[in-house]
Design a protein around this motif. Structure first.
Motif, PDB file in Angstrom:
ATOM      1  N   GLY A  79       0.819  -1.205   0.000  1.00  0.00           N
ATOM      2  CA  GLY A  79       0.000   0.000   0.000  1.00  0.00           C
ATOM      3  C   GLY A  79       0.851   1.252   0.000  1.00  0.00           C
ATOM      4  O   GLY A  79       2.026   1.232   0.396  1.00  0.00           O
ATOM      5  N   SER A  80       0.253   2.345  -0.448  1.00  0.00           N
ATOM      6  CA  SER A  80       0.922   3.653  -0.450  1.00  0.00           C
ATOM      7  C   SER A  80       0.342   4.511   0.678  1.00  0.00           C
ATOM      8  O   SER A  80      -0.857   4.448   0.967  1.00  0.00           O
ATOM      9  CB  SER A  80       0.730   4.348  -1.793  1.00  0.00           C
ATOM     10  OG  SER A  80       1.317   5.628  -1.772  1.00  0.00           O
ATOM     11  N   LYS A  81       1.198   5.319   1.268  1.00  0.00           N
ATOM     12  CA  LYS A  81       0.760   6.166   2.378  1.00  0.00           C
ATOM     13  C   LYS A  81       0.257   7.523   1.901  1.00  0.00           C
ATOM     14  O   LYS A  81      -0.360   8.264   2.682  1.00  0.00           O
ATOM     15  CB  LYS A  81       1.907   6.360   3.368  1.00  0.00           C
ATOM     16  CG  LYS A  81       2.390   5.045   3.983  1.00  0.00           C
ATOM     17  CD  LYS A  81       3.575   5.245   4.916  1.00  0.00           C
ATOM     18  CE  LYS A  81       4.071   3.922   5.487  1.00  0.00           C
ATOM     19  NZ  LYS A  81       5.231   4.072   6.399  1.00  0.00           N
ATOM     20  N   VAL A  82       0.525   7.848   0.634  1.00  0.00           N
ATOM     21  CA  VAL A  82       0.072   9.102   0.035  1.00  0.00           C
ATOM     22  C   VAL A  82      -0.339   8.817  -1.396  1.00  0.00           C
ATOM     23  O   VAL A  82      -0.026   7.754  -1.948  1.00  0.00           O
ATOM     24  CB  VAL A  82       1.175  10.185   0.067  1.00  0.00           C
ATOM     25  CG1 VAL A  82       1.523  10.562   1.493  1.00  0.00           C
ATOM     26  CG2 VAL A  82       2.414   9.702  -0.680  1.00  0.00           C
ATOM     27  N   SER A  83      -1.010   9.758  -2.014  1.00  0.00           N
ATOM     28  CA  SER A  83      -1.395   9.592  -3.414  1.00  0.00           C
ATOM     29  C   SER A  83      -0.160   9.508  -4.301  1.00  0.00           C
ATOM     30  O   SER A  83       0.798  10.286  -4.138  1.00  0.00           O
ATOM     31  CB  SER A  83      -2.282  10.760  -3.863  1.00  0.00           C
ATOM     32  OG  SER A  83      -3.528  10.741  -3.192  1.00  0.00           O
ATOM     33  N   ASN A  84      -0.189   8.524  -5.228  1.00  0.00           N
ATOM     34  CA  ASN A  84       0.875   8.334  -6.222  1.00  0.00           C
ATOM     35  C   ASN A  84       2.254   8.143  -5.582  1.00  0.00           C
ATOM     36  O   ASN A  84       3.284   8.460  -6.183  1.00  0.00           O
ATOM     37  CB  ASN A  84       0.917   9.516  -7.200  1.00  0.00           C
ATOM     38  CG  ASN A  84      -0.405   9.740  -7.897  1.00  0.00           C
ATOM     39  OD1 ASN A  84      -1.082   8.781  -8.277  1.00  0.00           O
ATOM     40  ND2 ASN A  84      -0.791  11.003  -8.052  1.00  0.00           N
ATOM     41  N   GLY A  85       2.271   7.646  -4.344  1.00  0.00           N
ATOM     42  CA  GLY A  85       3.529   7.475  -3.640  1.00  0.00           C
ATOM     43  C   GLY A  85       4.077   6.065  -3.772  1.00  0.00           C
ATOM     44  O   GLY A  85       3.498   5.187  -4.422  1.00  0.00           O
ATOM     45  N   PRO A  86       5.217   5.820  -3.139  1.00  0.00           N
ATOM     46  CA  PRO A  86       5.827   4.483  -3.189  1.00  0.00           C
ATOM     47  C   PRO A  86       4.993   3.472  -2.403  1.00  0.00           C
ATOM     48  O   PRO A  86       4.228   3.834  -1.509  1.00  0.00           O
ATOM     49  CB  PRO A  86       7.201   4.697  -2.557  1.00  0.00           C
ATOM     50  CG  PRO A  86       7.020   5.876  -1.661  1.00  0.00           C
ATOM     51  CD  PRO A  86       6.029   6.773  -2.341  1.00  0.00           C
ATOM     52  N   LEU A  87       5.181   2.191  -2.736  1.00  0.00           N
ATOM     53  CA  LEU A  87       4.452   1.108  -2.086  1.00  0.00           C
ATOM     54  C   LEU A  87       5.270   0.522  -0.942  1.00  0.00           C
ATOM     55  O   LEU A  87       6.491   0.385  -1.040  1.00  0.00           O
ATOM     56  CB  LEU A  87       4.107   0.009  -3.097  1.00  0.00           C
ATOM     57  CG  LEU A  87       3.099   0.383  -4.185  1.00  0.00           C
ATOM     58  CD1 LEU A  87       3.019  -0.719  -5.231  1.00  0.00           C
ATOM     59  CD2 LEU A  87       1.719   0.654  -3.590  1.00  0.00           C
ATOM     60  N   PHE A  88       4.560   0.152   0.137  1.00  0.00           N
ATOM     61  CA  PHE A  88       5.180  -0.479   1.292  1.00  0.00           C
ATOM     62  C   PHE A  88       4.405  -1.764   1.620  1.00  0.00           C
ATOM     63  O   PHE A  88       3.198  -1.845   1.388  1.00  0.00           O
ATOM     64  CB  PHE A  88       5.150   0.463   2.501  1.00  0.00           C
ATOM     65  CG  PHE A  88       5.880   1.758   2.284  1.00  0.00           C
ATOM     66  CD1 PHE A  88       7.252   1.836   2.511  1.00  0.00           C
ATOM     67  CD2 PHE A  88       5.200   2.889   1.839  1.00  0.00           C
ATOM     68  CE1 PHE A  88       7.926   3.029   2.321  1.00  0.00           C
ATOM     69  CE2 PHE A  88       5.867   4.078   1.638  1.00  0.00           C
ATOM     70  CZ  PHE A  88       7.245   4.153   1.871  1.00  0.00           C
ATOM     71  N   PRO A  89       5.071  -2.774   2.183  1.00  0.00           N
ATOM     72  CA  PRO A  89       4.383  -4.030   2.510  1.00  0.00           C
ATOM     73  C   PRO A  89       3.270  -3.815   3.534  1.00  0.00           C
ATOM     74  O   PRO A  89       3.400  -3.027   4.469  1.00  0.00           O
ATOM     75  CB  PRO A  89       5.497  -4.913   3.075  1.00  0.00           C
ATOM     76  CG  PRO A  89       6.766  -4.335   2.542  1.00  0.00           C
ATOM     77  CD  PRO A  89       6.528  -2.861   2.439  1.00  0.00           C
ATOM     78  N   LEU A  90       2.171  -4.545   3.355  1.00  0.00           N
ATOM     79  CA  LEU A  90       1.047  -4.535   4.275  1.00  0.00           C
ATOM     80  C   LEU A  90       0.933  -5.894   4.960  1.00  0.00           C
ATOM     81  O   LEU A  90       1.334  -6.921   4.403  1.00  0.00           O
ATOM     82  CB  LEU A  90      -0.259  -4.237   3.531  1.00  0.00           C
ATOM     83  CG  LEU A  90      -0.395  -2.886   2.834  1.00  0.00           C
ATOM     84  CD1 LEU A  90      -1.689  -2.837   2.024  1.00  0.00           C
ATOM     85  CD2 LEU A  90      -0.359  -1.744   3.850  1.00  0.00           C
ATOM     86  N   VAL A  91       0.353  -5.888   6.162  1.00  0.00           N
ATOM     87  CA  VAL A  91       0.067  -7.131   6.871  1.00  0.00           C
ATOM     88  C   VAL A  91      -1.387  -7.099   7.321  1.00  0.00           C
ATOM     89  O   VAL A  91      -1.993  -6.029   7.475  1.00  0.00           O
ATOM     90  CB  VAL A  91       1.004  -7.332   8.084  1.00  0.00           C
ATOM     91  CG1 VAL A  91       2.433  -7.544   7.622  1.00  0.00           C
ATOM     92  CG2 VAL A  91       0.911  -6.153   9.051  1.00  0.00           C
ATOM     93  N   LEU A  92      -1.953  -8.295   7.546  1.00  0.00           N
ATOM     94  CA  LEU A  92      -3.339  -8.419   7.978  1.00  0.00           C
ATOM     95  C   LEU A  92      -3.396  -8.382   9.503  1.00  0.00           C
ATOM     96  O   LEU A  92      -2.549  -8.951  10.190  1.00  0.00           O
ATOM     97  CB  LEU A  92      -3.934  -9.730   7.458  1.00  0.00           C
ATOM     98  CG  LEU A  92      -3.880  -9.920   5.934  1.00  0.00           C
ATOM     99  CD1 LEU A  92      -4.407 -11.296   5.548  1.00  0.00           C
ATOM    100  CD2 LEU A  92      -4.660  -8.831   5.220  1.00  0.00           C
ATOM    101  N   THR A  93      -4.412  -7.711  10.045  1.00  0.00           N
ATOM    102  CA  THR A  93      -4.548  -7.550  11.498  1.00  0.00           C
ATOM    103  C   THR A  93      -6.012  -7.744  11.899  1.00  0.00           C
ATOM    104  O   THR A  93      -6.879  -7.996  11.061  1.00  0.00           O
ATOM    105  CB  THR A  93      -4.086  -6.144  11.939  1.00  0.00           C
ATOM    106  OG1 THR A  93      -4.912  -5.159  11.288  1.00  0.00           O
ATOM    107  CG2 THR A  93      -2.637  -5.905  11.568  1.00  0.00           C
ATOM    108  N   ASN A  94      -6.250  -7.580  13.190  1.00  0.00           N
ATOM    109  CA  ASN A  94      -7.613  -7.548  13.728  1.00  0.00           C
ATOM    110  C   ASN A  94      -8.409  -8.799  13.361  1.00  0.00           C
ATOM    111  O   ASN A  94      -9.589  -8.737  13.032  1.00  0.00           O
ATOM    112  CB  ASN A  94      -8.340  -6.288  13.236  1.00  0.00           C
ATOM    113  CG  ASN A  94      -9.562  -5.955  14.083  1.00  0.00           C
ATOM    114  OD1 ASN A  94      -9.679  -6.409  15.216  1.00  0.00           O
ATOM    115  ND2 ASN A  94     -10.462  -5.154  13.520  1.00  0.00           N
ATOM    116  N   GLY A  95      -7.738  -9.975  13.398  1.00  0.00           N
ATOM    117  CA  GLY A  95      -8.416 -11.233  13.125  1.00  0.00           C
ATOM    118  C   GLY A  95      -8.475 -11.631  11.677  1.00  0.00           C
ATOM    119  O   GLY A  95      -8.951 -12.725  11.341  1.00  0.00           O
TER     120      GLY A  95
END
Length: 742
Positions: free
Chosen positions: A589-605
C-alpha cells in the motif's frame, strides 16, 4: 487318431486303455464310441491352462487352433506342476522300472512307474499381506501359504464363519507343487467386492486333489455315448473306486442346442459333486458335429484330499494420506538468498498410521537449512526429520491418527558456490503409505513391489488422475531480478457493490491487482476462494474496524490520509495485491497519493486463505465489495510472464554512422554552415531539435489500446492510465520502463 469321415455317427472309437498317474493311481478308460474322425487326445493333470499364469482353468476351449500356450505339450518334459500321465493298452505291469528311463521327450527321459502315494494333504496354512504383514491385506491382496505333501491341484475356500456372513465366499484354484506354496488372493470376496475396512473373521480352507486326470479331446466332433472313466482300487484292480467325472463347456459357442451336453456345466467348482461317467460321461454331438468341431473339450476326474481349515482374521487398513499444503514465501530468488517452504501433511483416514515415510526434495543448487516440525497436538515423528545430501531429500517417518495434520517448515538458501540453472526450480513433498495399507490413490498394483517411492505409488495406482500424496512448488531462480511482461491487462471500475471478474490466461509469473481509488473496502477471490478470511477494511468509521496495516507499524487514518483521499495510477497504485506463480499472495500500500508502495500485513483477526492457483492453466479473479453505504473501486488486473528485459546500453560512439539527412528544428539552423545539422546526428532517419518543446507521441488510455487495429512491431504510444511509454512487441503492449542489459 483317425476313424475316417464315413458315417461318423454310426462309427466310433471303442478302445479301452489304462492311465497310470504320476502319484501311482490307475484309471480304466473306455472311449465308448466317440468319433473325432481326425482328432488328438492325451492325458495330463491340469487340462487347459490360463495362458499367462499357467494355472488350470477347468474349462473347455472354444477353439482347437493356436492353443499351444494353453496346454502342456505331451512331448515336453514334466515340470513341478505340469505332468503328462502314461497311457497303456493293458494294466501297467507291476515290474515296470521306477525312477527315470530314456524317452523321446524334450528332456530325454521320463518316469514309467511311481509308488502309490497317500491322499494329498496340506499343513501350515497362513495368510499374509503381499508386503509382508501377517493377516493384513491391502487392495493389492495377500498370499495364502501352505505346505503340500505332493503335487496336485488345490482348492482354497475363503469364507465367513459367522451368520449372517460378512462377505461372500471366495474360491481360488490352481496347481500346487510338493512343499511350500503361496497363492495370491486379491483381497476380494466372491462378488469381487473388497473386504471391508477393519478386522473381519475368516476361515481359510485348503484342499488338494490327487489322482487328477484330464482328457483334452482336440477336435472331437461326436461323443454321444459319453466316455467311461473309472478309478481302480490299487489293492484290487478289479474294483472300481469311483467313476465320477466333471466338465465345464460354458465357453463353447456356435453349436446346435440338441447337440450340447446336459448339463453344460458339471464342474467341481465351486462345490459340484460331478456325475457318474457310466450314466453320463460328458455326452454331446447326438445329431451333428457342430459342438466339438474345431473345439478343445476337457473331461476330468480326481480324488479329494482332506480339507484343512485355518481360522483366521483378515485385517484391512485404509489411510488416505495427503500433502495438504506446500507453499513458499518467495516466488523468485537471487544468488545467496534464502526463503521458507511450508509443508502440511494430513491423514484423512479412516485408519491411523504409525510409520508413514515423508520426504521433501530439493533441486540441485540449493542448500538445506533448518527444518522444524509441529505435530499440532496430534501427530508425532517416529523418526525425526533429517537431510540426506546424496539424495537431496529431507526424510522422516510420521505417526498420524485419523484426521491429524502436521506442519514442517524448511529454510532453503541458493547455493552461491554452485548455482542452480536459471529458470523455474521444482520442490516436491511426498507422503507414503505403510506396508499392506491401502491408500486410495497411492497404492501400486504390483504385488512384488513394496512401497518405497510416492511417485511410483501414484503413477501405478491403477486409477490414473491426480494423486494427493504429492505436491510440487516452483521458485524462479535468476542471477539478477527477472524482468516481466504482461500477457493480460484490463482496467475495472465498479460502484455500490458490483463485482468485476477476469479470466487470466496461463502465466509464468503470476498476476497483480492494482487499486487506483477505493471507498472503503474490497475483497478478492481466486478460482472461487476468497484470498482472506475477512474483507480488507481500510476505514474505521461505520465498520467492524480496520484489519490491514503497514508492516512497519504505520496505521491507516493515523499515519495516512483517509482511504478515499488516497489515489493512485497504473505506475503508482494506492494498493497492490500480488499473486506469484505459486499462488502466494502479498499486499502493498501507499501512504500518500501516487507514492511508493510499502508491505502490508493483515490484522484484527483477518488472515490469508490458501488458494488453488493453476500454474499451467487459466485462473479466475473477482474483485468485489460489501455494500455499506456508497462504495466505489477502480483499478487494473494484469497477468505476468517472465520475459526479455529492455536494454538501456549507452549509444555507440566508437564508430561513425551515416549522416541524418532530414531534420526539423526550432533553433533556425540547418546545413553545413550552421553546425552541420542535422547531418551531425548520425544513423537517423529524421532528427528533431528544440530547446523549448518536447516530442509528444500518441496519447491513449490502457482501454483505448484495443482500438488500435493491427499494431505493428515497434509502434510507440504513451499510456495515460499507466503513465508510461509503451512499445508494441511480441504481440503485446509493454511499458518501456525496466532497465536491464545482458
Amino acid at each position: 487318431m483317425s476313424t475316417g469321415t464315413g458315417t461318423p455317427q454310426s462309427n466310433g472309437f471303442y478302445g479301452i486303455f489304462y492311465v497310470f498317474t504320476k502319484d501311482g493311481y490307475n484309471y480304466r478308460v473306455s472311449n465308448n464310441g466317440n468319433n473325432g474322425m481326425y482328432f488328438t487326445f492325451f492325458v495330463n493333470n491340469n487340462g487347459f491352462l490360463n495362458a499367462t499364469t499357467k494355472q488350470p482353468i477347468y474349462k473347455s476351449l472354444d477353439t482347437s487352433r493356436n492353443i499351444s500356450n494353453q496346454v502342456q505339450d505331451p512331448r515336453a518334459v514334466d515340470t513341478a506342476i505340469q505332468t503328462t500321465h502314461k497311457i497303456f493298452y493293458t494294466l501297467p505291469a507291476t515290474d515296470l522300472p521306477t525312477g527315470t528311463v530314456p524317452a523321446a521327450v524334450s528332456g530325454g527321459s521320463t518316469w514309467l512307474r511311481t509308488p502309490v502315494t497317500a491322499l494329498p494333504s496340506v499343513s501350515n496354512i497362513t495368510l499374509i499381506g503381499v508386503e509382508g504383514i501377517p493377516g493384513q491385506v491391502s487392495n493389492k491382496g495377500g498370499y495364502v501359504k501352505f505346505n503340500a505333501s505332493q503335487q496336485g491341484s488345490y482348492k482354497i475356500t475363503i469364507q465367513s464363519p459367522v451368520t449372517p456372513a460378512t462377505f461372500t465366499t471366495r474360491i481360488l484354484t490352481g496347481a500346487a507343487t510338493a512343499g511350500a506354496n503361496e497363492v495370491l488372493w486379491d483381497g476380494r470376496d466372491g462378488n469381487n467386492i473388497p473386504l471391508p475396512a477393519g478386522t473381519t473373521p475368516a476361515q481359510v480352507i485348503v484342499q488338494l486333489q490327487g489322482a487328477e486326470v484330464h482328457f483334452p479331446y482336440i477336435d472331437m466332433e461326436y461323443n454321444k455315448n459319453g466316455i467311461f472313466i473309472e478309478l481302480l482300487d490299487n489293492n484290487n484292480l478289479n474294483n472300481v473306486v469311483s467313476d465320477i467325472v466333471y466338465w465345464d463347456d460354458s465357453t463353447i459357442t456356435g453349436s446346435n442346442a440338441v447337440d450340447r451336453p446336459s448339463p453344460i456345466v458339471n464342474s467341481h467348482l465351486p462345490n459340484g459333486n460331478g456325475l457318474s461317467s457310466r450314466s453320463n460321461g460328458h455326452k454331446y454331438g447326438f445329431t451333428g458335429e457342430s459342438f466339438g468341431n474345431n473345439k478343445s473339450i476337457d473331461t476330468w476326474a480326481f480324488v479329494k484330499g482332506l480339507a484343512v481349515t485355518q481360522n483366521s482374521q483378515v485385517v484391512v487398513k485404509i489411510a488416505d494420506l495427503k500433502v495438504s499444503q506446500l507453499t513458499v514465501n518467495r516466488g523468485n530468488v537471487l544468488p545467496g538468498e534464502s526463503f521458507t517452504a511450508t509443508v502440511k501433511v494430513k491423514n484423512d483416514g479412516p485408519d491411523a498410521v504409525t510409520a508413514a515415510p515423508f520426504s521433501f526434495s530439493l533441486p540441485p543448487g540449493f542448500i538445506a537449512g533448518a527444518a522444524t516440525f509441529s505435530g499440532n497436538g496430534c501427530g508425532t515423528q517416529a523418526t525425526a526429520i533429517s537431510y540426506d545430501a546424496n539424495t537431496r531429500k529431507y526424510n522422516s517417518v510420521l505417526a498420524l491418527p485419523n484426521g491429524c495434520e502436521v506442519t514442517y517448515t524448511f529454510t532453503i538458501t541458493v547455493n552461491s558456490a554452485s548455482l542452480p540453472t536459471q529458470g523455474f526450480q521444482n520442490f516436491q513433498a511426498g507422503i507414503l503409505r505403510q506396508n499392506d495399507f491401502t491408500d486410495p490413490d497411492a497404492t501400486n498394483q504390483n504385488p512384488t513391489v513394496l512401497p518405497t517411492d510416492p511417485v511410483y505409488e501414484c503413477a501405478n495406482n491403477g486409477l490414473g488422475g491426480t494423486c494427493n500424496n504429492l505436491k510440487n512448488v516452483s521458485v524462479y531462480y535468476s542471477s539478477t531480478t527477472p524482468c516481466t511482461e504482461e500477457n493480460f491487462t484490463q482496467v475495472f471500475s465498479a460502484t455500490n457493490g458490483n463485482s468485476s471478474t477476469f479470466t487470466i490466461p496461463a502465466v509464468t509469473y503470476g498476476a497483480q491487482v492494482d487499486i487506483f481509488t477505493l471507498d472503503n473496502s474490497f475483497a478478492i477471490s481466486v478460482n472461487g476462494v476468497d484470498i482472506t478470511t475477512q474483507e480488507l477494511e481500510f476505514q474505521s468509521s461505520g465498520t467492524t474496524g480496520i484489519n490491514v496495516q503497514f508492516a512497519d507499524g504505520t496505521n491507516y487514518e493515523i499515519g495516512t490520509p483517509l482511504i478515499y483521499q488516497i489515489e493512485g495510477n497504473g505506475t503508482s497504485p494506492m494498493i497492490r495485491v500480488s499473486i506469484n506463480q505459486n499462488g502466494v499472495i502479498s499486499f502493498f500500500g501507499s501512504k500518500v497519493s501516487n507514492g511508493p508502495l510499502f508491505p502490508l500485513v493483515l490484522t484484527n483477526g483477518n488472515a490469508a486463505n490458501l488458494i488453488n492457483w493453476n500454474t499451467g492453466g487459466t485462473n479466475t479473479i473477482t474483485v468485489k465489495q460489501s455494500v455499506n453505504g456508497p462504495t466505489r473501486i477502480t483499478g487494473r488486473v494484469s497477468g505476468h510472464n517472465i520475459g526479455n528485459c529492455v536494454c538501456y546500453n549507452p549509444a555507440n560512439t566508437s564508430s561513425a554512422g551515416p549522416e541524418t539527412k532530414v531534420g526539423i528544428t526550432t533553433l533556425q539552423r540547418a546545413g553545413s554552415a550552421n553546425g552541420n545539422w542535422p547531418m551531425i546526428r548520425q544513423s537517423g532517419h529524421i532528427a528533431l531539435e528544440s530547446n523549448s518543446k518536447g516530442f509528444v507521441p500518441t496519447r491513449v488510455t490502457t482501454a483505448q489500446l484495443a482500438g488500435i487495429i493491427e499494431p505493428q512491431e515497434g509502434m510507440m504510444v504513451y499510456d495515460t492510465t499507466e503513465k508510461c511509454l509503451k512499445i508494441y512487441a511480441d504481440k503485446a503492449w509493454r511499458c518501456f520502463s525496466t532497465p536491464a542489459c545482458p
